[in-house]
Structures are given as structure tokens and as C-alpha cells.
Scaffold this active site. Structure first.
Site: not given
Length: 394
Positions: A143, A182, A231, A234, A246, A251
Site C-alpha cells: 500500500g 513492502d 508506485e 499505479h 486501489c 494502473c
């Protein structure tokens, strides 16, 4: 300077004082004085230097190494499939590890914090270490995570947005807690313990239920102005495209992640009534069908690899890393096709005359993420003990 010296020794494993002085560009006298302090305080120790072919008379050569007893930290990866945890000493040695199935889906903050506490307590029991003796606990979760504040803006494993995860976990565990995305943990694991130790910059892309990215620039993890970069999963590759978990559309993750392939597999292949249709089952079946010559299954994997190559080419164009590392559970399916992905990436990346960086598949096994969380905790513990805060690095 004490922190820099400690990190130089830790990154090398064992190194003579002269090597530290050369690495940091400081005088041998300063290194000798400060390393003597670090030895006296229990952070470093003298150890035998690596064997040499040269015959030298007199006192045997000595080197410096991190004293394993200097720190005790825990690292835990929270996920919706499997939880992993590890207990490390100050030199990065494994004292205990744990793997267990996770409760799938988005859960309340209190439940995830309680799960984290249970994993940490289990690790401590197995190692015979009091949880109160831990110097720090590192946590990774998927996330959007503000690493510096310990804040989670959104995660598929939490049922609420914008939560102070690190503060809640510290209240429950009673030890310093540091949290990160992560994928950054994978970059940290490579930086501290893996193929990235000798490289100033590289990029890691993980492909599992989601798509994660970790970037190391000048030996440090890049997190952006608000701690949530990078990211890649995304970034948008199709306007008004496939729905991503999301909540937005188009994405990259919505085209190459496990759930994206499972979504297409469920439609293309179908499944008899009563047959398990979990994401893992569908991916495995899709792979078997592709190997057996099913054109529909092959086309799903081929399309996914083309989108992956597009994302990697964009990463190369933006950051020009010296190495790209692919990791995650999906590599057991996509790993054999790395050459195809590399060729596609080469066609999409800018032609600067230098070629594209090498593409490496590096699988540590399930403890990869936990090792990264442990490196995160070690970084925070050493910063607190030895000097001003500095981003996790070698």
C-alpha cells in the site's frame, strides 16, 4: 561519523581499519580513535582478516566486524496470504524465523497490530529473547506508506485509510516500530544482504498479488517527498482501462498482477462447479494450460509480459538504474521468460547508446520480505544509538 563507520563495517562484513578510512575518505587516525570507542561500547569487534596469499611476518592482520550482540531486532511482513517474520542480531544473523497463513482481506487496524504482536512474541520465544530487549521492530505491508511518520494512507490489508500504524503498534508492543511499503523492504534486503550491496543504484520490481517497486539511489532507498514513492504499479498505462484494487482505472498493476491474471483466467478458462477458484489456483491452472498449448492462456501471459516490459522501460527512462531485479512469487511462472521481457523492454526504452540494464530474477524464498523488515529495524536502531538519523543504507 560513528554511524558512518559502523555502517561501512556492516556493509563490508569484515574490513580492516585502513579499508574503512579509504571507503569514507577520512584519516586513519580518526578511524582508529572512533573504532576504539565503538569496540569499547560493544558495537564493533576485532576479528581475523580474510586470508591472504601474501606471507606477512609479525602480528596477524585483524579486521573489524559488527558485534552480533550489539542489537536485537524483529522484522515482519504483513500480507493477506502469508505472514513472515525474522529475528536478527546486530550483524544480520538469523536468530529465529516464522511463517504462518494470514487472514485474507482487509482487517481492522487493531487486529493487524495484534497479529504483529503475536508474531514478534513468537519469534522472541523461539530465540529465548525477551521482547523488551528488542531495539526495534520493522514492519512491511502493501500500500501507500509514509515511512517517516509511520502512517499508512491505504493498504489492501487494512479496512480503513489514513491510520497511524507505527504509533498503534508501538503502544501494543512497547518497543520502537518503523513501517514501510513492502516493496521497499525487498530493495533494503538486496541493499543490506543481497546483490545490491556493491551497487550505488538499482531497482526492484515485485510481482505477486500486487506490483511493488523499490528504488535505490546513491545507496539509499528513494521514497519521495511524502514517503510514498515509488508506485510503479499505479502508474497509468491505459486511460479508462481495467479497474485496479486501489479504486482507479488503467494502473499497470491491473494488467500484470496475480489478481489481474486470475480475473482474465476465470473468464477465458472457466472452471467446473465445485473446483477451487482462488487466485493461486487460477494462476497455477492458467500456467498449466499455457504450457499445454492453450492459445488463450498463452495470450494472457504474453500480454502481461508486454505490459511488464512497458513498465520496466518507463523505469529505465526515468531513473537509469544499473540493475533491474524482478522478485516475488510470480517469478516461478515468468522467470523462464525474462529474455523475452528484456527484448521487449529494450525495444521500448530510449536508445542512449548504453543499452538497457541487466534484468535479474532473484528469489530469496518467503523470508525475503522479513529480511527487508529486519534491515529496516536495524537501520532505525543504529541511527538511534550511534548518530543523527540517516536513511537506510549500507
Amino acid at each position: 561519523m560513528r554511524l558512518r563507520i559502523f555502517e561501512s563495517v556492516r556493509a563490508a562484513g569484515t574490513v580492516p581499519r585502513a579499508g574503512v578510512a579509504k571507503d569514507l575518505g577520512v584519516s586513519a587516525g580518526s578511524v582508529s580513535t572512533l573504532t576504539a570507542e565503538l569496540i569499547e561500547q560493544g558495537y564493533l569487534q576485532e576479528t581475523a582478516a580474510r586470508a591472504s596469499t601474501d606471507t606477512v611476518r609479525g602480528r596477524p592482520p585483524v579486521a573489524l566486524g559488527v558485534r552480533p550482540e550489539s542489537f536485537r531486532v524483529a522484522g515482519v511482513k504483513l500480507a493477506d496470504r502469508e505472514l513472515t517474520g525474522i529475528l536478527l542480531d546486530g550483524a544480520g544473523g538469523e536468530l529465529a524465523s516464522v511463517r504462518r497463513k494470514a487472514t485474507p482481506g482487509a482487517l481492522p487496524l487493531a487486529q493487524q497490530v495484534e497479529t504483529l504482536a503475536e508474531v514478534v512474541e513468537s519469534l522472541c520465544r523461539d530465540a529465548g529473547v525477551s521482547s523488551g530487549a528488542l531495539d526495534a521492530v520493522g514492519v512491511g505491508l502493501p500500500g501507500f506508506v509514509d515511512h517517516e511518520r509511520g502512517h499508512v494512507f491505504w493498504s489492501p490489508v487494512l479496512d480503513t485509510r489514513d491510520v497511524g500504524f507505527a504509533a498503534a503498534a508501538r503502544r501494543r508492543i512497547g518497543r520502537p516500530v518503523v513501517v514501510d511499503n513492502d516493496a521497499n523492504l525487498v530493495a533494503l534486503a538486496e541493499l543490506w544482504f543481497g546483490v545490491g550491496r556493491d551497487r550505488p543504484d538499482f531497482a526492484v520490481v515485485t510481482i505477486e498479488h500486487g506490483v511493488g517497486t523499490g528504488i535505490v539511489l546513491d545507496h539509499r532507498v528513494f521514497r519521495g517527498a511524502h514517503g510514498v514513492g515509488l508506485e510503479l504499479g499505479h502508474t497509468k498505462v491505459q486511460l479508462d482501462g481495467a479497474l485496479c484494487r486501489c479504486g482507479q482505472r488503467g494502473c499497470l498493476e491491473a494488467y500484470i498482477s496475480d489478481y489481474a491474471l486470475a480475473r482474465e483466467a476465470a473468464v477465458a478458462l472457466g472452471a467446473p462447479d465445485g473446483e477451487p477458484r482462488t487466485v493461486a489456483d487460477l494462476i497455477a491452472r492458467l500456467h498449466d494450460e499455457a504450457r499445454a498449448g492453450n492459445a488463450a492462456a498463452q495470450s494472457i501471459f504474453d500480454r502481461s509480459r508486454r505490459y511488464l516490459a512497458l513498465g520496466l522501460a518507463n523505469l529505465v527512462n526515468l531513473f537509469d538504474p544499473s540493475l533491474l531485479i524482478l522478485s516475488g512469487d510470480r517469478m516461478r511462472y515468468d522467470g523462464p521468460f525474462v529474455d523475452d521481457t528484456l527484448a521487449e523492454m529494450r525495444a521500448l526504452a530510449l536508445n542512449t547508446g548504453n543499452g538497457v540494464p541487466p534484468l535479474k530474477v532473484h528469489e530469496w524464498g518467503t523470508l525475503l520480505w522479513a529480511y527487508g523488515a529486519g534491515a529496516l529495524a536495524l537501520s532505525r536502531a543504529t541511527e538511534a544509538a550511534l548518530g543523527a538519523a540517516r536513511d537506510a543504507g549500507p
